[in-house]
Design a protein around this motif. Sequence first.
Motif, mmCIF file in Angstrom:
data_model
loop_
_atom_site.group_PDB
_atom_site.id
_atom_site.type_symbol
_atom_site.label_atom_id
_atom_site.label_comp_id
_atom_site.label_asym_id
_atom_site.label_seq_id
_atom_site.Cartn_x
_atom_site.Cartn_y
_atom_site.Cartn_z
ATOM 1 N N TYR A 82 1.021 -1.197 0.037
ATOM 2 C CA TYR A 82 0.414 0.241 0.039
ATOM 3 C C TYR A 82 0.812 1.187 -0.164
ATOM 4 O O TYR A 82 1.689 1.246 0.809
ATOM 5 C CB TYR A 82 -1.332 0.293 1.388
ATOM 6 N N LEU A 83 0.768 2.037 -0.535
ATOM 7 C CA LEU A 83 1.369 3.366 -1.125
ATOM 8 C C LEU A 83 0.128 4.592 -1.174
ATOM 9 O O LEU A 83 -0.766 4.603 -1.171
ATOM 10 C CB LEU A 83 1.736 3.537 -2.298
ATOM 11 N N THR A 84 0.480 5.912 -0.014
ATOM 12 C CA THR A 84 -0.032 7.244 -0.321
ATOM 13 C C THR A 84 -0.018 7.799 0.072
ATOM 14 O O THR A 84 1.157 8.388 0.546
ATOM 15 C CB THR A 84 -1.724 6.170 1.083
ATOM 16 N N ASN A 85 -0.570 8.750 -0.228
ATOM 17 C CA ASN A 85 -0.139 10.466 0.105
ATOM 18 C C ASN A 85 -1.390 11.039 0.989
ATOM 19 O O ASN A 85 -1.576 11.940 1.358
ATOM 20 C CB ASN A 85 0.002 11.113 -1.334
ATOM 21 N N LEU A 86 -2.410 10.251 1.510
ATOM 22 C CA LEU A 86 -3.214 10.086 2.712
ATOM 23 C C LEU A 86 -2.099 11.358 3.893
ATOM 24 O O LEU A 86 -1.098 10.756 4.335
ATOM 25 C CB LEU A 86 -4.019 9.561 3.329
ATOM 26 N N ALA A 116 -14.692 10.395 3.545
ATOM 27 C CA ALA A 116 -15.756 11.138 2.826
ATOM 28 C C ALA A 116 -14.535 12.424 2.095
ATOM 29 O O ALA A 116 -15.143 12.916 1.855
ATOM 30 C CB ALA A 116 -17.718 11.033 3.444
ATOM 31 N N ALA A 117 -14.212 12.996 2.815
ATOM 32 C CA ALA A 117 -13.590 14.641 3.002
ATOM 33 C C ALA A 117 -12.246 14.774 2.165
ATOM 34 O O ALA A 117 -11.659 15.639 2.033
ATOM 35 C CB ALA A 117 -13.790 15.427 4.595
ATOM 36 N N ALA A 118 -11.624 13.343 2.739
ATOM 37 C CA ALA A 118 -10.162 13.778 1.947
ATOM 38 C C ALA A 118 -9.815 13.899 0.167
ATOM 39 O O ALA A 118 -11.278 13.002 -0.706
ATOM 40 C CB ALA A 118 -9.965 12.404 2.081
ATOM 41 N N SER A 119 -9.392 13.996 -0.299
ATOM 42 C CA SER A 119 -8.466 14.418 -1.432
ATOM 43 C C SER A 119 -7.113 13.646 -1.426
ATOM 44 O O SER A 119 -6.057 14.404 -0.717
ATOM 45 C CB SER A 119 -8.595 15.444 -1.812
ATOM 46 N N GLY A 120 -6.931 12.731 -2.077
ATOM 47 C CA GLY A 120 -5.357 11.774 -2.271
ATOM 48 C C GLY A 120 -5.711 10.570 -3.260
ATOM 49 O O GLY A 120 -6.335 10.525 -3.819
ATOM 50 N N SER A 121 -4.560 9.758 -2.873
ATOM 51 C CA SER A 121 -4.493 8.557 -3.585
ATOM 52 C C SER A 121 -4.474 7.249 -2.506
ATOM 53 O O SER A 121 -3.522 8.020 -1.426
ATOM 54 C CB SER A 121 -3.975 8.635 -4.659
#
Length: 219
Positions: free
Chosen positions: A84-88, A100-105
């Motif tokens: 798993y990779l994320t920018n959250l 629901a309020a998040a923007s990222g991947s």
Amino acid sequence: TIRTRPAALHADRPTLRRSSNRAPGRARQAWLAVALTITALFMVAATGCAGGLRVESQTRNTTLKPNIRLAVYQAEDSNTADIYLTNLSPDEVSGVLPLAAASGSILHIRLFVSPRPGRTPIAETAVNATVRLAMLAEGDVGIYGGGGFIFPKGRPGDYTMRIELERASLTLTSSTAGFTDALGASLLDTRVTVRRDEPNAYRLADRFNLALERARGSE
């Protein structure tokens, strides 16, 4: 929350005493500088990330290059792994802030066969990993799926593992009604070092599944 601070920084904190020939507060400032340096190094190491991610559209003038903040994996055995990779943010990963309020991947790579040099035949169309990308945009979600071939440096189960994935295919498979597909058919490249970290891998799996359920619920 996944924010961590070494307990030893507090448990082993020395008692600071002022001497008559030392400027007041100098010892405290020196300790604070050391503590901040150690904490910063610890948090960089804790991400398990050394590398990058690039998604390039083949049909549109769009390239996605997220700043990866967390790169972890969990292994079932010596051949398979969920990466798993994320920018959250840490709060978004842990669930402190709603997805629901998040923007990222969130990128999920499932390595289902770990190749062995000299023993695993490789063709141009060979695939040993599935790839899924969840794009989050303040309530709207797009899920992209595809596959590619990974030759990992290290094996599933190692503390860290270096993965290289080039030109993995991605296409939109499901999305909410308000999601705008800015990528279309795309190719994904990543070279990253991931750390074995089951707790954070499970958290990201849960976040990914929530995004997937939201996207499929709008179909």
